[in-house]
Design a protein around this motif. Sequence first.
Motif, PDB file in Angstrom:
ATOM      1  N   TYR A   8      32.978   9.490 123.723  1.00  0.00           N
ATOM      2  CA  TYR A   8      32.335  10.746 124.131  1.00  0.00           C
ATOM      3  C   TYR A   8      33.413  11.647 124.723  1.00  0.00           C
ATOM      4  O   TYR A   8      34.087  11.276 125.684  1.00  0.00           O
ATOM      5  N   ILE A   9      33.582  12.813 124.124  1.00  0.00           N
ATOM      6  CA  ILE A   9      34.627  13.746 124.528  1.00  0.00           C
ATOM      7  C   ILE A   9      33.994  15.105 124.814  1.00  0.00           C
ATOM      8  O   ILE A   9      33.133  15.556 124.059  1.00  0.00           O
ATOM      9  N   ILE A  10      34.429  15.744 125.879  1.00  0.00           N
ATOM     10  CA  ILE A  10      33.935  17.087 126.205  1.00  0.00           C
ATOM     11  C   ILE A  10      35.073  18.089 126.101  1.00  0.00           C
ATOM     12  O   ILE A  10      36.160  17.862 126.639  1.00  0.00           O
ATOM     13  N   GLY A  11      34.802  19.204 125.416  1.00  0.00           N
ATOM     14  CA  GLY A  11      35.736  20.322 125.357  1.00  0.00           C
ATOM     15  C   GLY A  11      35.092  21.530 126.017  1.00  0.00           C
ATOM     16  O   GLY A  11      33.888  21.752 125.876  1.00  0.00           O
ATOM     17  N   HIS A  12      35.882  22.310 126.759  1.00  0.00           N
ATOM     18  CA  HIS A  12      35.372  23.476 127.487  1.00  0.00           C
ATOM     19  C   HIS A  12      35.958  24.766 126.932  1.00  0.00           C
ATOM     20  O   HIS A  12      37.094  24.786 126.472  1.00  0.00           O
ATOM     21  N   GLY A  13      35.192  25.823 127.064  1.00  0.00           N
ATOM     22  CA  GLY A  13      35.650  27.165 126.719  1.00  0.00           C
ATOM     23  C   GLY A  13      34.890  28.175 127.550  1.00  0.00           C
ATOM     24  O   GLY A  13      33.765  27.916 127.955  1.00  0.00           O
ATOM     25  N   ARG A  14      35.481  29.299 127.798  1.00  0.00           N
ATOM     26  CA  ARG A  14      34.825  30.346 128.594  1.00  0.00           C
ATOM     27  C   ARG A  14      34.092  31.318 127.683  1.00  0.00           C
ATOM     28  O   ARG A  14      34.583  31.680 126.618  1.00  0.00           O
ATOM     29  N   THR A  15      32.933  31.758 128.138  1.00  0.00           N
ATOM     30  CA  THR A  15      32.184  32.799 127.443  1.00  0.00           C
ATOM     31  C   THR A  15      32.282  34.085 128.258  1.00  0.00           C
ATOM     32  O   THR A  15      32.709  34.071 129.412  1.00  0.00           O
ATOM     33  N   SER A  16      31.861  35.173 127.678  1.00  0.00           N
ATOM     34  CA  SER A  16      31.912  36.450 128.384  1.00  0.00           C
ATOM     35  C   SER A  16      30.945  36.441 129.566  1.00  0.00           C
ATOM     36  O   SER A  16      29.970  35.693 129.584  1.00  0.00           O
ATOM     37  N   SER A  17      31.198  37.294 130.529  1.00  0.00           N
ATOM     38  CA  SER A  17      30.384  37.314 131.748  1.00  0.00           C
ATOM     39  C   SER A  17      28.948  37.739 131.496  1.00  0.00           C
ATOM     40  O   SER A  17      28.059  37.401 132.268  1.00  0.00           O
ATOM     41  N   ASP A  18      28.697  38.467 130.411  1.00  0.00           N
ATOM     42  CA  ASP A  18      27.328  38.901 130.113  1.00  0.00           C
ATOM     43  C   ASP A  18      26.584  37.931 129.203  1.00  0.00           C
ATOM     44  O   ASP A  18      25.475  38.209 128.765  1.00  0.00           O
ATOM     45  N   ASN A  19      27.164  36.774 128.949  1.00  0.00           N
ATOM     46  CA  ASN A  19      26.554  35.767 128.089  1.00  0.00           C
ATOM     47  C   ASN A  19      25.594  34.909 128.912  1.00  0.00           C
ATOM     48  O   ASN A  19      25.919  34.492 130.020  1.00  0.00           O
ATOM     49  N   VAL A  20      24.439  34.614 128.377  1.00  0.00           N
ATOM     50  CA  VAL A  20      23.437  33.811 129.089  1.00  0.00           C
ATOM     51  C   VAL A  20      23.964  32.405 129.374  1.00  0.00           C
ATOM     52  O   VAL A  20      23.592  31.784 130.371  1.00  0.00           O
TER      53      VAL A  20
END
Length: 108
Positions: A8-20
């Motif tokens: 089980y592997i988790i990858g992270h990424g940032r979304t825009s500030s107006d994203n739910v």
Amino acid sequence: MYSNSTVYIIGHGRTSSDNVITERFKIFFINFIVDTENDEVVDLSCSATIPTTQEFIASLFVGKKFDKYYKEIEEEVLKRYHGTSQKAIIIAYKDGLKRYMEVKDKYY
């Protein structure tokens, strides 16, 4: 449900500030289940807020190899996924792949 050869592997990424997703989870993440015997993604879930989105993102990765970076996967995301989390998906893919390679080097 999963064989002993999966991780089980988790990858992270940032979304825009107006994203739910940002409002709800603070960060976008993809959970990859990868079979270490053949480096194939066998299952996936993510922090998408709509089930259809989660299923669509899974369709982009399940069955694909996770043994190295594939430009084709990134290109498929760019071609087919046109939601506001597009770049976050690519970043989470790269982050997850990096983590998988670390696990592979250490344990397999």
